[in-house]
Scaffold this motif. Structure first.
Motif, PDB file in Angstrom:
ATOM      1  N   MET A 334     -31.388 -83.869 -35.097  1.00  0.00           N
ATOM      2  CA  MET A 334     -30.781 -82.960 -36.061  1.00  0.00           C
ATOM      3  C   MET A 334     -31.828 -82.042 -36.697  1.00  0.00           C
ATOM      4  N   LEU A 335     -32.903 -82.619 -37.210  1.00  0.00           N
ATOM      5  CA  LEU A 335     -33.880 -81.826 -37.963  1.00  0.00           C
ATOM      6  C   LEU A 335     -34.503 -80.725 -37.114  1.00  0.00           C
ATOM      7  N   ASN A 336     -34.757 -81.014 -35.843  1.00  0.00           N
ATOM      8  CA  ASN A 336     -35.389 -80.036 -34.957  1.00  0.00           C
ATOM      9  C   ASN A 336     -34.380 -79.179 -34.193  1.00  0.00           C
ATOM     10  N   ASN A 337     -33.086 -79.476 -34.361  1.00  0.00           N
ATOM     11  CA  ASN A 337     -32.021 -78.719 -33.692  1.00  0.00           C
ATOM     12  C   ASN A 337     -32.282 -78.593 -32.187  1.00  0.00           C
ATOM     13  N   THR A 338     -32.622 -79.723 -31.569  1.00  0.00           N
ATOM     14  CA  THR A 338     -32.970 -79.699 -30.146  1.00  0.00           C
ATOM     15  C   THR A 338     -31.756 -79.512 -29.239  1.00  0.00           C
ATOM     16  N   LYS A 339     -30.579 -79.862 -29.726  1.00  0.00           N
ATOM     17  CA  LYS A 339     -29.326 -79.730 -28.972  1.00  0.00           C
ATOM     18  C   LYS A 339     -29.446 -80.299 -27.553  1.00  0.00           C
ATOM     19  N   PRO A 340     -29.728 -81.596 -27.440  1.00  0.00           N
ATOM     20  CA  PRO A 340     -29.951 -82.191 -26.117  1.00  0.00           C
ATOM     21  C   PRO A 340     -28.647 -82.429 -25.355  1.00  0.00           C
ATOM     22  N   GLN A 341     -28.805 -82.653 -24.073  1.00  0.00           N
ATOM     23  CA  GLN A 341     -27.691 -83.125 -23.253  1.00  0.00           C
ATOM     24  C   GLN A 341     -27.340 -84.542 -23.670  1.00  0.00           C
ATOM     25  N   VAL A 342     -26.044 -84.858 -23.690  1.00  0.00           N
ATOM     26  CA  VAL A 342     -25.572 -86.223 -23.915  1.00  0.00           C
ATOM     27  C   VAL A 342     -24.714 -86.629 -22.727  1.00  0.00           C
ATOM     28  N   GLN A 343     -25.032 -87.773 -22.147  1.00  0.00           N
ATOM     29  CA  GLN A 343     -24.223 -88.307 -21.052  1.00  0.00           C
ATOM     30  C   GLN A 343     -23.843 -89.746 -21.372  1.00  0.00           C
ATOM     31  N   ILE A 344     -22.563 -90.062 -21.220  1.00  0.00           N
ATOM     32  CA  ILE A 344     -22.052 -91.410 -21.448  1.00  0.00           C
ATOM     33  C   ILE A 344     -21.387 -91.873 -20.163  1.00  0.00           C
ATOM     34  N   VAL A 345     -21.824 -92.999 -19.642  1.00  0.00           N
ATOM     35  CA  VAL A 345     -21.290 -93.532 -18.388  1.00  0.00           C
ATOM     36  C   VAL A 345     -20.787 -94.943 -18.625  1.00  0.00           C
ATOM     37  N   CYS A 346     -19.532 -95.193 -18.259  1.00  0.00           N
ATOM     38  CA  CYS A 346     -18.961 -96.534 -18.338  1.00  0.00           C
ATOM     39  C   CYS A 346     -18.429 -96.892 -16.960  1.00  0.00           C
ATOM     40  N   ALA A 366     -25.058 -80.374 -30.435  1.00  0.00           N
ATOM     41  CA  ALA A 366     -25.736 -79.956 -31.666  1.00  0.00           C
ATOM     42  C   ALA A 366     -25.545 -81.051 -32.720  1.00  0.00           C
ATOM     43  N   PHE A 367     -26.597 -81.851 -32.943  1.00  0.00           N
ATOM     44  CA  PHE A 367     -26.505 -82.926 -33.922  1.00  0.00           C
ATOM     45  C   PHE A 367     -26.490 -82.320 -35.327  1.00  0.00           C
ATOM     46  N   THR A 368     -25.433 -82.606 -36.062  1.00  0.00           N
ATOM     47  CA  THR A 368     -25.222 -81.986 -37.375  1.00  0.00           C
ATOM     48  C   THR A 368     -25.416 -82.952 -38.534  1.00  0.00           C
TER      49      THR A 368
END
Length: 416
Positions: A334-346, A366-368
């Motif tokens: 959040m603090l660095n606003n890196t906006k990374p990829q998120v992948q969730i696998v089940c 975008a982590f807020t």
């Protein structure tokens, strides 16, 4: 005194089928295994409040206005029926199968979207499950009896609407079998309106057929949740349909033999895939929330029913809770606003036709919010994020999408 007729709520079930025309009910083609199904018909009421010389302040008559129905539903995620709901709320899909290892050829000429036949460099036997193309526009069709002597004309028997996407000459034609991977993204072509579905609710109380149908169902919300300690990988949803009516035929339950998946089999990747160096080992639970604007539109046509239930924009948000962290990574997103990829696998961890896998890809998260959590023995963080539209998650209909959900199962193409 005769014994009254009653109906056990434990015997209820819900069926689903895709509609050719929104609001035109069709008989169920698949059973949906749910733990929550709460429908409600909601006609509007118009009050006659004209003065009549009496001490009345409310209504001298209630006149029924327009009618719709609202539905809340949910349960464990079943990989072989999840596609119905993803088609409803997102709409765009590509399909790839498992190559059989023989009979591959190529298109001898370009093929347009909607084409009910195509030209192939080599002949293809009648009844072949054939993957046309690759990537975001890959699709699987069933072929008919070929004609010609080269190039060969290959008719398409299913789907009856022909090809979903346009394909250039020389694209691959590959005979396939299951399992199949369906990749669902936001539909951006042809008005951006996904298919609607008829939901059939068997309660027993409806005369003759024992069930009511809810045609034209459109989803406004679909939320995935997981908790590694205590839950199955699950979902909840909401939506709007045309008002209910008795089902056309008495439905029969045909539940899947596929089992749901425990949340501890979920993996989360941040900044890359849920494997290797971007696999995060400290996520305890989380959720992904897909919301969609809906607007039932009523017109002066002499009908109480909607003219259309219009789909609007889509938004995707999420939450991830981190436990027993060893650094501030969850805060720095959040603090660095890196906006990374998120992948969730089940995944159920099985192979071949028994494999069930659900993969949620969010290219730009975008982590807020990121809040330290000291309520447990080990320090953690509670994070929230919103998604940005991007082309990586987009499907064959082009444009942008905030999410792509890929489901691997052994259900033949055309079932959803």
């Amino acid at each position: 005194m005769s014994t009254p007729i009653t109906y056990a709520s434990t015997q209820q079930f819900v069926g689903i089928a895709a509609e050719a025309v929104q609001g035109t009910a069709v008989a169920m083609t698949a059973t949906q295994l749910l733990t929550t199904f709460t429908p409600g018909d909601t006609p509007s009421w118009l009050k006659d409040q004209s003065w009549r010389g009496s001490m009345g302040t409310d209504a001298f008559a209630h006149i029924q206005g327009t009618k719709i129905a609202g539905i809340s539903l949910g349960g464990p995620v079943y990989g072989d029926t999840l596609g119905f709901w993803l088609r409803n709320i997102l709409g765009d899909v590509s399909v790839v199968g498992t190559p059989t290892g023989s009979g591959a050829t190529t298109l001898a000429a370009s093929a347009a979207a909607g084409a009910t036949s195509f030209q192939a460099t080599a002949t293809i036997p009648n009844g072949t499950l054939l993957q046309v193309g690759t990537g975001a526009t890959a699709e699987v069709v069933t072929t008919g009896t070929p004609t010609g002597s080269g190039p060969f004309v290959i008719p398409i028997t299913t789907p009856t609407g022909g090809l979903l996407y346009a394909h250039a000459s020389s694209q691959a034609l590959t005979p396939v079998t299951g399992p199949y991977t369906y990749a669902w993204s936001l539909l951006n072509s042809n008005g951006g309106q996904p298919a609607s579905h008829t939901l059939t609710h068997k309660l027993g109380t409806t005369a003759t057929v024992g069930a009511r149908s809810y045609p034209g169902f459109c989803m406004s919300q679909m939320n995935f949740t997981f908790n590694a300690e205590s839950e199955l990988f699950s979902w909840t949803g909401q939506g709007t349909s045309y008002p209910s009516a008795p089902a056309s035929v008495a439905p029969t339950a045909n539940p899947t033999g596929i089992l749901p998946i425990a949340s501890w089999q979920t993996k989360v990747g941040i900044g890359g895939p849920a494997s290797g160096g971007t696999l995060v080992n400290t996520v305890t639970d989380g959720e992904i929330d897909i919301t969609r604007e809906l607007l039932p539109i009523f017109t002066a046509t002499g009908s109480q029913l909607p003219y259309i239930i219009q789909r609007g924009g889509v938004a995707v948000t999420g939450k991830l809770n981190f436990g027993a962290v060893s650094d501030e990574s969850a805060l720095l997103y959040m603090l660095n606003n890196t906006k990374p990829q998120v992948q969730i696998v089940c995944s159920n961890g099985l192979s071949g036709a028994n494999l069930i896998s659900i993969q949620i890809d969010i290219q730009v998260a975008a982590f807020t919010a990121a809040t330290p959590d000291t309520s447990k023995a080990a320090v953690g963080y509670q994070d929230s994020f919103e998604t940005d539209f991007n082309t990586t998650n987009a499907g064959g209909s082009g444009g942008m999408s905030p999410i792509k959900v890929s489901v691997t199962c052994n259900v033949p193409p055309g079932s959803f």
